[in-house]
Design a protein around this motif. Structure first.
Motif, PDB file in Angstrom:
ATOM      1  N   HIS A  12       1.548   0.668 -19.907  1.00  0.00           N
ATOM      2  CA  HIS A  12       2.192   0.989 -21.050  1.00  0.00           C
ATOM      3  C   HIS A  12       2.657   2.376 -21.466  1.00  0.00           C
ATOM      4  O   HIS A  12       3.590   2.869 -22.001  1.00  0.00           O
ATOM      5  N   GLY A  13       1.125   2.700 -21.774  1.00  0.00           N
ATOM      6  CA  GLY A  13       1.284   3.949 -22.806  1.00  0.00           C
ATOM      7  C   GLY A  13       0.261   3.641 -23.788  1.00  0.00           C
ATOM      8  O   GLY A  13      -0.805   4.812 -23.616  1.00  0.00           O
ATOM      9  N   SER A  14       0.509   3.350 -24.618  1.00  0.00           N
ATOM     10  CA  SER A  14       0.300   2.985 -25.782  1.00  0.00           C
ATOM     11  C   SER A  14      -0.024   1.617 -26.569  1.00  0.00           C
ATOM     12  O   SER A  14       0.646   0.667 -26.075  1.00  0.00           O
ATOM     13  N   ILE A  15      -1.234   1.222 -27.820  1.00  0.00           N
ATOM     14  CA  ILE A  15      -1.527  -0.148 -27.694  1.00  0.00           C
ATOM     15  C   ILE A  15      -0.875  -0.047 -29.221  1.00  0.00           C
ATOM     16  O   ILE A  15      -0.490  -1.124 -30.249  1.00  0.00           O
ATOM     17  N   GLU A  16      -0.764   1.536 -29.722  1.00  0.00           N
ATOM     18  CA  GLU A  16      -0.010   1.193 -31.465  1.00  0.00           C
ATOM     19  C   GLU A  16       1.032   0.416 -31.517  1.00  0.00           C
ATOM     20  O   GLU A  16       1.236   0.052 -32.938  1.00  0.00           O
ATOM     21  N   PRO A  60      -6.848  -4.120 -23.968  1.00  0.00           N
ATOM     22  CA  PRO A  60      -6.085  -2.739 -24.237  1.00  0.00           C
ATOM     23  C   PRO A  60      -6.179  -1.578 -23.084  1.00  0.00           C
ATOM     24  O   PRO A  60      -4.831  -0.354 -22.981  1.00  0.00           O
ATOM     25  N   ASN A  61      -7.187  -1.606 -22.762  1.00  0.00           N
ATOM     26  CA  ASN A  61      -7.003  -0.685 -21.215  1.00  0.00           C
ATOM     27  C   ASN A  61      -6.125  -1.127 -20.544  1.00  0.00           C
ATOM     28  O   ASN A  61      -5.350   0.106 -19.665  1.00  0.00           O
ATOM     29  N   VAL A  93      -3.062  -2.252 -20.902  1.00  0.00           N
ATOM     30  CA  VAL A  93      -2.154  -1.846 -21.477  1.00  0.00           C
ATOM     31  C   VAL A  93      -2.119   0.185 -21.374  1.00  0.00           C
ATOM     32  O   VAL A  93      -0.618   0.674 -21.497  1.00  0.00           O
ATOM     33  N   ASN A  94      -3.046   0.834 -21.620  1.00  0.00           N
ATOM     34  CA  ASN A  94      -2.867   2.192 -22.095  1.00  0.00           C
ATOM     35  C   ASN A  94      -2.405   3.055 -20.271  1.00  0.00           C
ATOM     36  O   ASN A  94      -1.814   3.893 -19.721  1.00  0.00           O
ATOM     37  N   ALA A  95      -3.045   1.798 -19.435  1.00  0.00           N
ATOM     38  CA  ALA A  95      -2.507   2.489 -18.178  1.00  0.00           C
ATOM     39  C   ALA A  95      -1.219   1.813 -17.632  1.00  0.00           C
ATOM     40  O   ALA A  95      -0.917   2.265 -16.970  1.00  0.00           O
TER      41      ALA A  95
END
Length: 337
Positions: free
Chosen positions: A209-213, A202-203, A205-207
């Motif tokens: 891609h922007g979001s894991i939703e 997740p960290n 992805v957030n850095a």
């Protein structure tokens, strides 16, 4: 070769696979080519099957337990069968491979573990199956650059997928995640394409891609997420579906909190060879003859393909700099060729 049947057909790592169940999120192919591997996803374990009788198997290879899997073997008239088993005290996943890597059976203890079984199949199982079939494999993520491939090597947790994702977010296509299957010809090494997914924590992805939703879980036991690389009409996050020649290898070192930007260091031939051997995938499955073949192939790889050390800052906010540093290094390599 096996006779083609009515199961679903897939192509991963240069192999034509016949599978009796659809793999979620992955496209089937229409192919008249002979089947290389038949995969039987049986499902809930059936204790009456001889293959699952504990008396059928030899004592586990104890050193292999450190990876989280039990690896067992049994010697039969047609050769050595291999059993890869993951057991956490409650749930069980296991795959059995026949001696020449042409048949695979998968079992799991309850229906909800099907996603986990597919994840294990696409990673560890196919990686070891390739080794059984004599394919040299490296623990690496691979991206395409101008019609060629670069491999990013490192052990689990080193940041291979994160580095590949940082490059993919800038327009590089992804060829493979976690396993680089190498097929040499007389002049160079070709990396086989895998499947159109990246696995990220997740960290990362957030850095990047922007979001894991909107991303699906890799398995029920991990918080890793899949990034789909086969969505059409998207500028980034693309998949390279064909094999490409390998032009450079980057070895990920330990992240350095004192670095402010990625740096690339040259390696001597002995250092390059040491890193390639250390990052070889699934050597437990190799016969002595295959070990010798691998040593020869990796020696040739170290001599003919530039192998570099890639050091990254211990900060996901600096990932965007990897693109520029690698492109500059590739330009330098090109001028030296």
């Amino acid at each position: 070769m096996l006779i083609k049947n009515d199961n679903y057909s897939y192509q991963f790592y240069g192999l034509n696979l016949s599978i009796n169940r659809l793999l979620p999120g992955l496209a089937t192919v229409n192919s008249s080519a002979p089947i290389d591997v038949a995969i039987h996803l049986v499902g809930e374990q059936q204790s009456q099957l001889p293959l699952l009788d504990q008396a059928f198997w030899n004592v586990p290879l104890e050193w292999y337990q450190q990876t989280g899997f039990h690896l067992w073997t049994t010697h039969r008239d047609d050769g050595i069968y291999w059993r890869i088993r993951s057991f956490d005290g409650v749930d069980c996943l296991e795959f059995i491979l026949n001696p020449d890597g042409s048949q695979v059976w998968g079992f799991w203890s309850r229906d909800a573990l099907f996603t986990d079984a597919v994840s294990l199949l696409l990673g560890c199982v196919l990686g070891h199956l390739l080794r059984l079939r004599g394919v040299t494999c490296l623990h690496a993520s691979v991206v395409a650059v101008d019609g060629s491939a670069i491999a990013i090597l490192g052990q689990s947790g080193a940041g291979k997928s994160t580095t590949a994702a940082a490059l993919a977010s800038r327009g590089f296509s992804v060829l493979a995640d976690d396993i680089a299957a190498l097929v040499p010809d007389e002049k160079r090494f070709w990396v086989q394409s895998a499947y159109p997914r990246l696995r990220l924590w997740p960290n990362s992805v957030n850095a990047i891609h922007g979001s894991i939703e909107d991303l699906s879980l890799v398995s029920t036991s991990l918080d890793k997420r899949f990034i789909d690389l086969q969505i059409k009409d998207r500028e980034h996050w693309q998949f390279q579906s064909g094999a490409l020649p390998l032009i450079a290898v980057y070895i990920l070192g330990e992240r350095d909190q004192n670095l402010t930007a990625p740096i690339i260091n040259s390696l001597s031939l002995p250092e390059a060879m040491k890193h390639l051997m250390f990052n070889s995938y699934g050597r437990a499955f190799l016969t002595p003859q295959q070990c010798r073949q691998e040593f020869q192939e990796l020696g040739q790889l170290a001599k003919t393909v530039p192998v570099r050390e890639l050091l990254l800052p211990d900060n996901l906010g600096n990932l965007g700099q990897i693109y520029d540093v690698i492109l500059e290094n590739l330009r330098l390599i090109h001028t030296l060729v």
